[in-house]
Each structure stands twice: as C-alpha cells, then as structure tokens.
Design a protein around this motif. Structure first.
Motif, PDB file in Angstrom:
ATOM      1  N   ILE A  38       0.769  -1.142   0.052  1.00 27.51           N
ATOM      2  CA  ILE A  38      -0.039   0.024   0.101  1.00 27.51           C
ATOM      3  C   ILE A  38       0.699   1.268   0.142  1.00 27.51           C
ATOM      4  CG2 ILE A  38      -1.891   1.129   1.188  1.00 27.51           C
ATOM      5  CD1 ILE A  38      -2.626  -1.791   0.586  1.00 27.51           C
ATOM      6  N   PHE A  39       0.816   2.170  -0.845  1.00 29.94           N
ATOM      7  CA  PHE A  39       1.493   3.570  -0.761  1.00 29.94           C
ATOM      8  C   PHE A  39       0.260   4.635  -0.488  1.00 29.94           C
ATOM      9  CE2 PHE A  39       3.877   1.325  -3.886  1.00 29.94           C
ATOM     10  CZ  PHE A  39       5.352   1.942  -3.729  1.00 29.94           C
ATOM     11  N   PHE A  40       0.324   4.765   0.849  1.00 27.28           N
ATOM     12  CA  PHE A  40      -0.554   5.601   1.692  1.00 27.28           C
ATOM     13  C   PHE A  40      -0.295   7.129   0.873  1.00 27.28           C
ATOM     14  CE2 PHE A  40       0.188   2.492   4.586  1.00 27.28           C
ATOM     15  CZ  PHE A  40      -1.418   2.069   5.054  1.00 27.28           C
ATOM     16  N   ARG A  41      -1.385   7.795   0.926  1.00 36.05           N
ATOM     17  CA  ARG A  41      -1.410   9.281   0.661  1.00 36.05           C
ATOM     18  C   ARG A  41      -0.437  10.159   1.544  1.00 36.05           C
ATOM     19  NH1 ARG A  41      -6.113  11.449   1.475  1.00 36.05           N
ATOM     20  NH2 ARG A  41      -5.230  13.352   0.386  1.00 36.05           N
ATOM     21  N   ARG A  42      -0.882   9.897   2.894  1.00 36.47           N
ATOM     22  CA  ARG A  42      -0.236  10.569   3.935  1.00 36.47           C
ATOM     23  C   ARG A  42      -0.939   9.966   5.399  1.00 36.47           C
ATOM     24  NH1 ARG A  42      -3.171  14.574   6.424  1.00 36.47           N
ATOM     25  NH2 ARG A  42      -5.148  15.034   5.295  1.00 36.47           N
ATOM     26  N   LYS A  64      -1.080 -13.446   6.961  1.00 37.91           N
ATOM     27  CA  LYS A  64      -0.253 -13.993   7.670  1.00 37.91           C
ATOM     28  C   LYS A  64      -0.320 -15.646   7.511  1.00 37.91           C
ATOM     29  CE  LYS A  64       1.015 -13.061  12.291  1.00 37.91           C
ATOM     30  NZ  LYS A  64       0.837 -12.091  13.456  1.00 37.91           N
ATOM     31  N   LYS A  65      -1.604 -16.011   7.235  1.00 34.62           N
ATOM     32  CA  LYS A  65      -1.827 -17.412   7.484  1.00 34.62           C
ATOM     33  C   LYS A  65      -1.162 -17.909   5.914  1.00 34.62           C
ATOM     34  CE  LYS A  65      -6.096 -18.507   7.828  1.00 34.62           C
ATOM     35  NZ  LYS A  65      -7.690 -18.811   7.360  1.00 34.62           N
ATOM     36  N   ASN A  66      -1.181 -17.173   5.006  1.00 34.27           N
ATOM     37  CA  ASN A  66      -0.506 -17.619   3.772  1.00 34.27           C
ATOM     38  C   ASN A  66       1.027 -17.125   3.500  1.00 34.27           C
ATOM     39  OD1 ASN A  66      -2.779 -18.950   1.994  1.00 34.27           O
ATOM     40  ND2 ASN A  66      -3.663 -17.178   3.033  1.00 34.27           N
ATOM     41  N   ASN A  67       1.749 -16.593   4.469  1.00 38.01           N
ATOM     42  CA  ASN A  67       2.912 -16.272   4.447  1.00 38.01           C
ATOM     43  C   ASN A  67       3.206 -15.064   3.371  1.00 38.01           C
ATOM     44  OD1 ASN A  67       5.750 -15.717   5.385  1.00 38.01           O
ATOM     45  ND2 ASN A  67       6.439 -17.305   3.903  1.00 38.01           N
ATOM     46  N   ILE A  68       2.251 -14.078   3.365  1.00 32.54           N
ATOM     47  CA  ILE A  68       2.105 -12.980   2.462  1.00 32.54           C
ATOM     48  C   ILE A  68       2.275 -11.623   3.182  1.00 32.54           C
ATOM     49  CG2 ILE A  68       0.847 -11.680   0.507  1.00 32.54           C
ATOM     50  CD1 ILE A  68      -0.912 -14.222   0.341  1.00 32.54           C
ATOM     51  N   GLY A  69       3.531 -10.849   2.607  1.00 32.09           N
ATOM     52  CA  GLY A  69       3.873  -9.757   3.377  1.00 32.09           C
ATOM     53  C   GLY A  69       2.807  -8.542   3.105  1.00 32.09           C
ATOM     54  N   PHE A  70       2.644  -7.751   4.413  1.00 28.99           N
ATOM     55  CA  PHE A  70       1.827  -6.611   4.228  1.00 28.99           C
ATOM     56  C   PHE A  70       2.638  -5.469   4.689  1.00 28.99           C
ATOM     57  CE2 PHE A  70      -1.963  -5.006   6.793  1.00 28.99           C
ATOM     58  CZ  PHE A  70      -2.647  -4.544   5.795  1.00 28.99           C
ATOM     59  N   ILE A  71       2.598  -4.686   3.648  1.00 35.81           N
ATOM     60  CA  ILE A  71       3.673  -3.636   3.549  1.00 35.81           C
ATOM     61  C   ILE A  71       2.892  -2.260   3.318  1.00 35.81           C
ATOM     62  CG2 ILE A  71       5.910  -2.546   2.422  1.00 35.81           C
ATOM     63  CD1 ILE A  71       6.270  -5.186   3.513  1.00 35.81           C
ATOM     64  N   GLY A  72       3.315  -1.133   3.995  1.00 38.35           N
ATOM     65  CA  GLY A  72       2.817   0.058   3.783  1.00 38.35           C
ATOM     66  C   GLY A  72       3.854   1.108   3.611  1.00 38.35           C
ATOM     67  N   ILE A  73       3.885   1.877   2.695  1.00 33.65           N
ATOM     68  CA  ILE A  73       4.898   2.900   2.294  1.00 33.65           C
ATOM     69  C   ILE A  73       4.222   4.241   2.419  1.00 33.65           C
ATOM     70  CG2 ILE A  73       6.425   3.904   0.754  1.00 33.65           C
ATOM     71  CD1 ILE A  73       6.975   0.901  -0.275  1.00 33.65           C
ATOM     72  N   GLY A  74       4.778   5.268   3.188  1.00 30.88           N
ATOM     73  CA  GLY A  74       4.380   6.476   3.263  1.00 30.88           C
ATOM     74  C   GLY A  74       5.183   7.366   2.666  1.00 30.88           C
ATOM     75  N   PHE A 145      -2.235  16.351  -1.579  1.00 32.00           N
ATOM     76  CA  PHE A 145      -2.677  16.270  -2.893  1.00 32.00           C
ATOM     77  C   PHE A 145      -2.131  14.966  -3.587  1.00 32.00           C
ATOM     78  CE2 PHE A 145      -3.420  20.792  -2.148  1.00 32.00           C
ATOM     79  CZ  PHE A 145      -4.607  20.852  -2.117  1.00 32.00           C
ATOM     80  N   GLN A 146      -1.110  14.241  -3.022  1.00 28.20           N
ATOM     81  CA  GLN A 146      -0.532  13.063  -3.636  1.00 28.20           C
ATOM     82  C   GLN A 146      -1.385  11.917  -3.570  1.00 28.20           C
ATOM     83  OE1 GLN A 146       2.637  12.451  -5.288  1.00 28.20           O
ATOM     84  NE2 GLN A 146       1.526  10.691  -5.816  1.00 28.20           N
ATOM     85  N   LEU A 147      -1.624  11.214  -4.407  1.00 31.73           N
ATOM     86  CA  LEU A 147      -2.592  10.057  -4.413  1.00 31.73           C
ATOM     87  C   LEU A 147      -1.563   8.709  -4.047  1.00 31.73           C
ATOM     88  CD1 LEU A 147      -5.289  10.334  -7.289  1.00 31.73           C
ATOM     89  CD2 LEU A 147      -5.374  11.109  -4.659  1.00 31.73           C
ATOM     90  N   GLY A 148      -2.190   7.808  -3.825  1.00 34.45           N
ATOM     91  CA  GLY A 148      -1.467   6.412  -3.476  1.00 34.45           C
ATOM     92  C   GLY A 148      -1.889   5.517  -4.371  1.00 34.45           C
ATOM     93  N   ALA A 149      -1.907   4.054  -3.797  1.00 31.06           N
ATOM     94  CA  ALA A 149      -2.014   2.891  -4.677  1.00 31.06           C
ATOM     95  C   ALA A 149      -1.989   1.789  -3.955  1.00 31.06           C
ATOM     96  CB  ALA A 149      -0.989   2.775  -5.776  1.00 31.06           C
ATOM     97  N   THR A 150      -2.658   0.509  -4.312  1.00 31.55           N
ATOM     98  CA  THR A 150      -2.478  -0.653  -3.995  1.00 31.55           C
ATOM     99  C   THR A 150      -1.920  -1.581  -4.807  1.00 31.55           C
ATOM    100  OG1 THR A 150      -4.507  -0.142  -2.424  1.00 31.55           O
ATOM    101  CG2 THR A 150      -3.885  -2.490  -2.526  1.00 31.55           C
ATOM    102  N   TYR A 151      -1.060  -2.475  -4.524  1.00 25.20           N
ATOM    103  CA  TYR A 151      -0.380  -3.272  -5.446  1.00 25.20           C
ATOM    104  C   TYR A 151      -0.412  -4.617  -4.664  1.00 25.20           C
ATOM    105  CZ  TYR A 151       1.468   0.500  -8.082  1.00 25.20           C
ATOM    106  OH  TYR A 151       1.649   1.567  -9.110  1.00 25.20           O
TER     107      TYR A 151
END
Length: 191
Positions: A38-42, A64-74, A145-151
């Motif tokens: 997740i790229f957070f706006r702010r 977590k159950k599937n060993n998938i990372g959960f990452i947030g970037i600001g 005013f910066q938008l984010g994204a989910t990948y």
C-alpha cells in the motif's frame, strides 16, 4: 507505469524501514514472498487511516496464514507517530523520502483545484461515510494532494498481480478483489 514487473521500475528504489531507520531496496520486500503493498497518501489522512484499519482487520490474518507480506509505504515521516499510536496498520511500515517510488510509478499528484474537486467524487463521499462509521479521525497536516496505490506483487521477480493506483481520495480495491488475485496466483492459498 506500463511494465508488469515492479522490479524493473522501482525494485532498486530505497525506502526507509520505520522500525530501525534502515534503507532497503523495495525489491527486498518481495524477494522471498508475495506482498500486498500500500502506498499511502499521507499518515494523517482519515481516509488512509480507515483503509489501513479495514485491511488490517479484514485481510491481515489471511495474509499471515499464507505467508504474504503486508507492507505500507508513506511519502513522509510527518504524522507517522500518530498513525502508529492509533494502531491503524498491522503491517510493516516504510518511508519513501522524496517520493521517488511515487514518481517512478507515476502516481497522480492532484494540486489545489483537482484536489478540492476530488473531495466531491462518489467514491470519496462513500469512503468518507465508511470512515465516519468506523469512527476514524484524521488531520490536514502534510502533503494532501498526492494519491496512493495498492499493489499485489509476486515473489522474486516482482510480477504485478494487481495494480490499483488511486483515481481520487476514496478509490481503493475491494478486499474481495485482493483475495481473488491472491487465490488465482497462489495454488495453496487458504482463506
């Protein structure tokens, strides 16, 4: 961004891990496991906070159950302490000082006029209603005013399984669509 691999566009871009203030290349985040990124706006944005909280409450245990990372970037440290104190996000947090990855990914920067009119879009109004029901508060400090994204990104080569850059402040992929992409790409996926 037209390429379907995150590695070729931003893999070598450095982000700062919040827990120990260490710079790491984005490619290291998906080197050994798939990730939801997740790229957070702010960090002060109440819509970002409610999205982070919804993902944490409804998706994190599946990841977590599937060993998938959960990452947030600001995009800045501004508001980070309050974001962490509110326990909005249960994943790992990073900072992209200078918005290098945001720029490479060509995530939209709205500016004043479009930024104000985006407050009145249908998805922003709907997400704002959801946010108010959740009781999540925010502030107006920082770059609004910066938008984010989910990948959703596959391991090793950074193949993009889902790319959802925001079109406005309330534009997020559904949790069901994230889970579907993971199910479609991970044969042993468990819900």
């Amino acid at each position: 961004m037209s390429n379907n691999e995150l590695d070729s566009s931003i893999g070598s871009t450095l982000v700062t891990r919040v827990t120990d203030n260490t710079d790491v290349p984005i490619r290291s985040l998906y080197a050994i496991q798939p990730i939801v990124l997740i790229f957070f706006r702010r960090f002060g944005c109440q819509l970002c906070r409610s999205y982070a909280l919804k993902l944490s409450n409804e998706l994190h245990s599946i990841l977590k159950k599937n060993n998938i990372g959960f990452i947030g970037i600001g995009l800045e440290k501004f508001g980070l302490e309050e974001f962490q104190a509110g326990n909005y996000f249960s994943g790992d947090l990073y900072i992209d000082q200078g918005k290098k990855a945001y720029q490479i990914l060509d995530l939209p920067y709205l500016g004043w006029i479009k930024g104000i009119t985006t407050l009145f879009t249908r998805s922003t109004k709907l997400w704002n209603d959801e946010t108010n029901k959740m009781g999540v508060q925010g502030n107006l400090k920082g770059d609004g005013f910066q938008l984010g994204a989910t990948y959703v990104v596959g391991p090793k080569d950074g193949k993009i399984w889902l790319a959802h850059p925001q079109k406005d402040y309330g534009d997020h992929p559904s949790i069901d669509s994230i889970v579907k992409v993971l199910r479609d790409n991970i044969p042993e996926f468990r819900e």
